[in-house]
Design an enzyme around this catalytic site. Structure first.
Site, PDB file in Angstrom:
ATOM      1  N   LYS A 171       0.702  -1.344   0.085  1.00  0.00           N
ATOM      2  CA  LYS A 171       0.043  -0.130  -0.036  1.00  0.00           C
ATOM      3  C   LYS A 171       0.868   1.116  -0.013  1.00  0.00           C
ATOM      4  O   LYS A 171       0.322   2.140  -0.435  1.00  0.00           O
ATOM      5  CB  LYS A 171      -1.051   0.196   1.144  1.00  0.00           C
ATOM      6  CG  LYS A 171      -2.063  -0.839   1.051  1.00  0.00           C
ATOM      7  CD  LYS A 171      -3.039  -0.590   1.936  1.00  0.00           C
ATOM      8  CE  LYS A 171      -4.381  -1.598   1.576  1.00  0.00           C
ATOM      9  NZ  LYS A 171      -5.400  -1.570   2.548  1.00  0.00           N
ATOM     10  N   LYS A 183      -3.743 -10.625  -6.654  1.00  0.00           N
ATOM     11  CA  LYS A 183      -4.829 -10.787  -6.056  1.00  0.00           C
ATOM     12  C   LYS A 183      -6.238  -9.873  -6.324  1.00  0.00           C
ATOM     13  O   LYS A 183      -5.978  -8.695  -6.932  1.00  0.00           O
ATOM     14  CB  LYS A 183      -4.689 -10.355  -4.729  1.00  0.00           C
ATOM     15  CG  LYS A 183      -5.747 -10.835  -3.536  1.00  0.00           C
ATOM     16  CD  LYS A 183      -5.327  -9.872  -2.189  1.00  0.00           C
ATOM     17  CE  LYS A 183      -5.868  -8.845  -2.043  1.00  0.00           C
ATOM     18  NZ  LYS A 183      -5.830  -8.258  -0.675  1.00  0.00           N
ATOM     19  N   LYS A 226     -10.484  -4.718  -4.941  1.00  0.00           N
ATOM     20  CA  LYS A 226     -11.561  -3.721  -5.241  1.00  0.00           C
ATOM     21  C   LYS A 226     -10.801  -2.535  -6.043  1.00  0.00           C
ATOM     22  O   LYS A 226     -11.446  -1.797  -6.553  1.00  0.00           O
ATOM     23  CB  LYS A 226     -12.135  -3.169  -4.001  1.00  0.00           C
ATOM     24  CG  LYS A 226     -11.420  -3.033  -2.673  1.00  0.00           C
ATOM     25  CD  LYS A 226     -12.112  -3.096  -1.613  1.00  0.00           C
ATOM     26  CE  LYS A 226     -11.481  -3.350  -0.075  1.00  0.00           C
ATOM     27  NZ  LYS A 226     -12.334  -3.998   0.924  1.00  0.00           N
TER      28      LYS A 226
HETATM   29  P1  TYM Z   1      -9.968  -6.625   3.558  1.00  0.00           P
HETATM   30  O1  TYM Z   1     -11.128  -5.457   3.745  1.00  0.00           O
HETATM   31  O2  TYM Z   1      -8.867  -6.216   2.431  1.00  0.00           O
HETATM   32  O3  TYM Z   1     -10.538  -7.718   3.157  1.00  0.00           O
HETATM   33  C1  TYM Z   1     -11.738  -8.495   3.677  1.00  0.00           C
HETATM   34  C2  TYM Z   1     -11.390  -9.989   3.725  1.00  0.00           C
HETATM   35  O4  TYM Z   1     -11.349 -10.739   2.467  1.00  0.00           O
HETATM   36  C3  TYM Z   1     -10.362 -11.408   2.216  1.00  0.00           C
HETATM   37  N1  TYM Z   1     -10.052 -11.126   0.871  1.00  0.00           N
HETATM   38  C4  TYM Z   1      -9.835 -12.178  -0.223  1.00  0.00           C
HETATM   39  N2  TYM Z   1     -10.066 -13.446  -0.074  1.00  0.00           N
HETATM   40  C5  TYM Z   1      -9.594 -14.034  -1.046  1.00  0.00           C
HETATM   41  N3  TYM Z   1      -9.355 -13.696  -2.196  1.00  0.00           N
HETATM   42  C6  TYM Z   1      -9.106 -12.278  -2.437  1.00  0.00           C
HETATM   43  N4  TYM Z   1      -8.881 -11.922  -3.529  1.00  0.00           N
HETATM   44  C7  TYM Z   1      -9.357 -11.580  -1.308  1.00  0.00           C
HETATM   45  N5  TYM Z   1      -9.532 -10.051  -1.075  1.00  0.00           N
HETATM   46  C8  TYM Z   1      -9.868 -10.002   0.328  1.00  0.00           C
HETATM   47  C9  TYM Z   1      -9.351 -11.031   3.114  1.00  0.00           C
HETATM   48  O5  TYM Z   1      -8.271 -11.775   3.340  1.00  0.00           O
HETATM   49  C10 TYM Z   1     -10.139 -10.487   4.566  1.00  0.00           C
HETATM   50  O6  TYM Z   1     -10.298 -11.765   5.214  1.00  0.00           O
HETATM   51  N6  TYM Z   1      -7.119  -5.847   7.576  1.00  0.00           N
HETATM   52  C11 TYM Z   1      -8.264  -6.456   7.084  1.00  0.00           C
HETATM   53  C12 TYM Z   1      -9.568  -6.079   7.678  1.00  0.00           C
HETATM   54  C13 TYM Z   1      -9.534  -6.230   9.251  1.00  0.00           C
HETATM   55  C14 TYM Z   1      -9.955  -7.301  10.035  1.00  0.00           C
HETATM   56  C15 TYM Z   1      -9.738  -7.165  11.301  1.00  0.00           C
HETATM   57  C16 TYM Z   1     -10.110  -8.741   9.520  1.00  0.00           C
HETATM   58  C17 TYM Z   1      -9.466  -5.377  10.208  1.00  0.00           C
HETATM   59  N7  TYM Z   1      -9.707  -5.699  11.454  1.00  0.00           N
HETATM   60  C18 TYM Z   1      -9.682  -8.081  12.461  1.00  0.00           C
HETATM   61  C19 TYM Z   1      -9.970  -9.811  10.417  1.00  0.00           C
HETATM   62  C20 TYM Z   1     -10.100  -9.360  11.986  1.00  0.00           C
HETATM   63  C21 TYM Z   1      -8.424  -6.265   5.536  1.00  0.00           C
HETATM   64  O7  TYM Z   1      -7.854  -5.422   5.076  1.00  0.00           O
HETATM   65  O8  TYM Z   1      -9.313  -7.050   4.931  1.00  0.00           O
END
Ligand code: TYM
Length: 330
Positions: free
Chosen positions: A114, A196, A199
């Site tokens: 990022k 990956k 969005k």
């Molecule tokens: P974020 O918002 O980027 O993504 C949310 C969840 O979706 C999963 N994910 C994917 N899984 C498979 N293939 C993909 N292409 C893909 N893109 C996203 C991510 O692994 C995630 O599980 N830091 C975290 C958000 C967060 C969080 C937490 C998660 C904040 N606090 C506490 C668990 C517990 C994040 O940026 O996810």
């Protein structure tokens, strides 16, 4: 006594929900809701680590809540809440930041990616992001954290921080485990199967609210290879392997079943079939989420109750932590 194990997870409302976050996270949350005591949040405080348009962030936060419910998360079985509504997240995050090393945070892959992408705006928030995530998890004494593969490193750091704190002050936090099932935990971009699905890449990304014709177009254009055999081989055939993962996660079939189904058929048949499977998977979600968005009072009831219940649990942990580090009780 409540004997169920505790789960916490969250997704940032920094963009519309994608097929990646559905298959990597939400689908598993739905499967776990009967057997665990679950909290699922919308992490709006994480979202502002990169610049957001305020009205859009507000709209997306509500849309995300309606999509959580439309995906099958029952607000009666789970605590659904908005992170910024529970002030203990920011408070614990400060304390945990004092038990996290600069070097540890510098090694986080997501930070490195990022900060390359937002080179003109590398904030302290972007850097300490994993500490806030650790606070999200540890506040609720979560046993399991269902996430996609890309978040494993953050959950491991969370364990390290918890371990360190427990070592210094006696047992305070439950050590969480990442919960990453085999299938669907790393959905790749349809335009570039080496990166990956995310969005920030709208062409390679399917959004939960995409119209069927857009979904079909994206799958028909998906990058594949020139071998014309539907066969799972992640290294030699990343595009087809990704489509097979999507197809199998959407339909519940195994790779062997899917390979047999498309044996002798070209990509001209396979790609639209994957598109159709995803259209059918997402159709009811899209329809219900749109309907829920029309009932703002219902959504408000859910997130207010969620915040109240989450805050009650969070406060118990925060008090313990404040006492252990030596703050005078209020
Ligand atoms: P974020 O918002 O980027 O993504 C949310 C969840 O979706 C999963 N994910 C994917 N899984 C498979 N293939 C993909 N292409 C893909 N893109 C996203 C991510 O692994 C995630 O599980 N830091 C975290 C958000 C967060 C969080 C937490 C998660 C904040 N606090 C506490 C668990 C517990 C994040 O940026 O996810």
């Amino acid at each position: 006594m409540n004997e169920k194990k505790r789960i916490l997870s969250g997704i940032q409302p920094s963009g519309d929900l994608t097929l990646g976050s559905y298959m990597g996270a939400i689908k598993n949350w739905v499967a776990l809701q009967d057997d665990y005591d679950c909290l699922y949040c919308i992490v709006d405080m994480h979202a502002i680590t990169v610049r957001q348009d305020p009205p859009t962030l507000r709209r997306r936060t509500l849309e995300q809540l309606s999509q959580y419910i439309a995906c099958g998360l029952d607000p009666k079985k789970n605590i659904l809440f908005i992170q910024s509504h529970v002030h203990q997240h920011a408070e614990l995050s400060w304390v945990l930041g004092c038990f996290t090393q600069f070097g540890e945070l510098s090694r986080m892959t997501q930070f490195k990616d990022k900060s390359k992408k937002h080179a003109d705006n590398i904030t302290a928030g972007l850097f300490t992001y994993p500490v806030l995530m650790a606070a999200d998890i540890l506040l609720y004494q979560a046993d399991l954290v269902p996430v996609g593969q890309d978040q494993k490193q953050h959950v491991e750091l969370c364990r390290d921080i918890a371990n360190r704190f427990n070592g210094l002050y006696s047992d305070t936090f439950t050590l969480p485990e990442p919960f990453i099932p085999k299938m669907g935990t790393r959905i790749m971009s349809l335009g570039d199967p080496m990166s990956k699905m995310s969005k920030s890449d709208p062409d390679g990304c399917v959004f939960l609210m995409d119209k069927p014709e857009d979904i079909m177009r994206k799958f028909k254009r998906a990058v594949t290879d020139c071998e014309a055999a539907v066969r799972y081989d992640k290294d030699a055939k990343p595009g087809i392997s990704n489509l097979l993962s999507i197809y199998c996660t959407a339909t519940g079939k195994t790779f062997e079943e899917a390979e047999a189904e498309f044996e002798g058929q070209g990509y001209g048949v396979f790609k639209p079939a994957v598109g159709e499977a995803v259209v059918e998977l997402l159709r009811p979600i899209r329809e219900q989420a749109a309907e829920l968005m029309r009932d703002k009072a219902y959504l408000e009831g859910i997130y207010k109750e969620g915040a109240e219940r989450a805050s009650y649990l969070a406060e118990k942990t925060l008090r313990k932590v404040y006492k252990k580090v030596g703050f005078v009780a209020r």
